[in-house]
Design an enzyme around this catalytic site. Structure first.
Site, PDB file in Angstrom:
ATOM      1  CG  PHE A 167      -3.928   3.057   4.923  1.00 42.94           C
ATOM      2  CD1 PHE A 167      -3.440   4.347   5.068  1.00 42.94           C
ATOM      3  CD2 PHE A 167      -3.025   2.012   4.786  1.00 42.94           C
ATOM      4  CE1 PHE A 167      -2.074   4.601   5.083  1.00 42.94           C
ATOM      5  CE2 PHE A 167      -1.654   2.257   4.798  1.00 42.94           C
ATOM      6  CZ  PHE A 167      -1.181   3.550   4.956  1.00 42.94           C
ATOM      7  CB  VAL A 168      -4.805   1.859  -0.940  1.00 46.57           C
ATOM      8  CG1 VAL A 168      -6.314   1.904  -1.090  1.00 46.57           C
ATOM      9  CG2 VAL A 168      -4.201   3.234  -1.234  1.00 46.57           C
ATOM     10  CG  ASP A 173       2.783   7.432  -3.251  1.00 42.39           C
ATOM     11  OD1 ASP A 173       2.624   8.666  -3.079  1.00 42.39           O
ATOM     12  OD2 ASP A 173       3.175   6.683  -2.345  1.00 42.39           O
ATOM     13  N   GLY A 225       7.256   5.859  -2.065  1.00 42.07           N
ATOM     14  CA  GLY A 225       6.024   5.255  -2.559  1.00 42.07           C
ATOM     15  C   GLY A 225       5.883   5.223  -4.067  1.00 42.07           C
ATOM     16  CG  ASP A 274      -3.936  10.900   2.225  1.00 41.52           C
ATOM     17  OD1 ASP A 274      -5.053  10.437   1.966  1.00 41.52           O
ATOM     18  OD2 ASP A 274      -3.458  10.884   3.369  1.00 41.52           O
ATOM     19  NE  ARG A 297       7.968   1.423   0.911  1.00 36.76           N
ATOM     20  CZ  ARG A 297       7.451   2.633   1.084  1.00 36.76           C
ATOM     21  NH1 ARG A 297       6.628   3.145   0.188  1.00 36.76           N
ATOM     22  NH2 ARG A 297       7.755   3.334   2.153  1.00 36.76           N
TER      23      ARG A 297
END
Ligand code: IMP
Ligand code: MG
Length: 180
Positions: A152-153, A98, A43, A101, A165
């Site tokens: 959610f991104v 990235d 990511g 979470d 991506r």
């Protein structure tokens, strides 16, 4: 791809400004330290490529890959799919991620790197979703790009099922895109 995006959360321009700002801060922090900049695959790749150029100081590139995440849910089990290639004993280590979470990944990675003799270990994350943090996660990020809501991104390296991506911005997926 763009049709699956409900709304753009962070534009290319906003990301670019933030990367420049973080790059300056980190260049100051790591000037003359030749840090090992560790990217957490996959990511981080776009952020990583932009960040090391924004830092503009000598540094060494390395990567780790852990597997624990599929679709929109964590599967809970974390494994090292690719470990560091270099020895970090005595080195200043900067982890680039990235998104912070649940915190499971960064907790796992810092635990793994803790006993390898690094002179220092810091973390820079582009995104932070504090609402998602799991109890028991003690790791903290030293540098954060954006604090974002619990959505959610995708884009700018972040995926859903390995897609999106390569979107240049960060967007929120339409529910239809992950319910199908
Ligand atoms: P953790 O839950 O903090 O361990 O997050 C680990 C990884 O999950 C991140 O490095 C991302 O690759 C992925 N992830 C977490 N939230 C999102 C999201 O909103 N979109 C895409 N990937 C995500
Ligand atoms: Mg990641």
């Amino acid at each position: 791809m763009h049709n699956d995006i409900e709304r753009i959360l962070l534009t290319e321009e906003q990301i670019k400004e933030k990367v420049a700002e973080l790059g300056k801060l980190l260049a100051e922090e790591y000037r003359d330290k030749n840090p090992v900049v560790v990217g957490v695959l996959k990511g981080v790749v776009i952020f990583y490529a932009d960040m090391i150029r924004a830092m503009d100081i000598p540094c060494q590139m390395d990567f780790m890959c852990i597997s624990s995440y599929s679709g929109t849910q964590t599967t809970g089990r974390t494994q090292i799919a690719k470990d560091l290639s270099c020895d970090i004993n005595g080195r200043h280590v900067l982890i680039l991620e990235d998104i912070f979470d649940t915190g499971n990944s960064l907790q796992f990675i810092t635990n793994h790197l803790k006993n390898k003799g690094a002179a220092s270990l810091k973390i820079c994350t582009l995104l932070d979703k504090p609402e998602r943090r799991k109890p028991g996660v003690t790791v903290k990020c030293d540098y954060t790009g954006f604090v974002i809501p619990n959505e959610f991104v995708v884009g700018y390296g972040l995926d859903f099922d390995e897609k999106y991506r390569n979107l240049p911005y960060i967007g929120i997926l339409k529910p239809e895109a992950y319910q199908n």
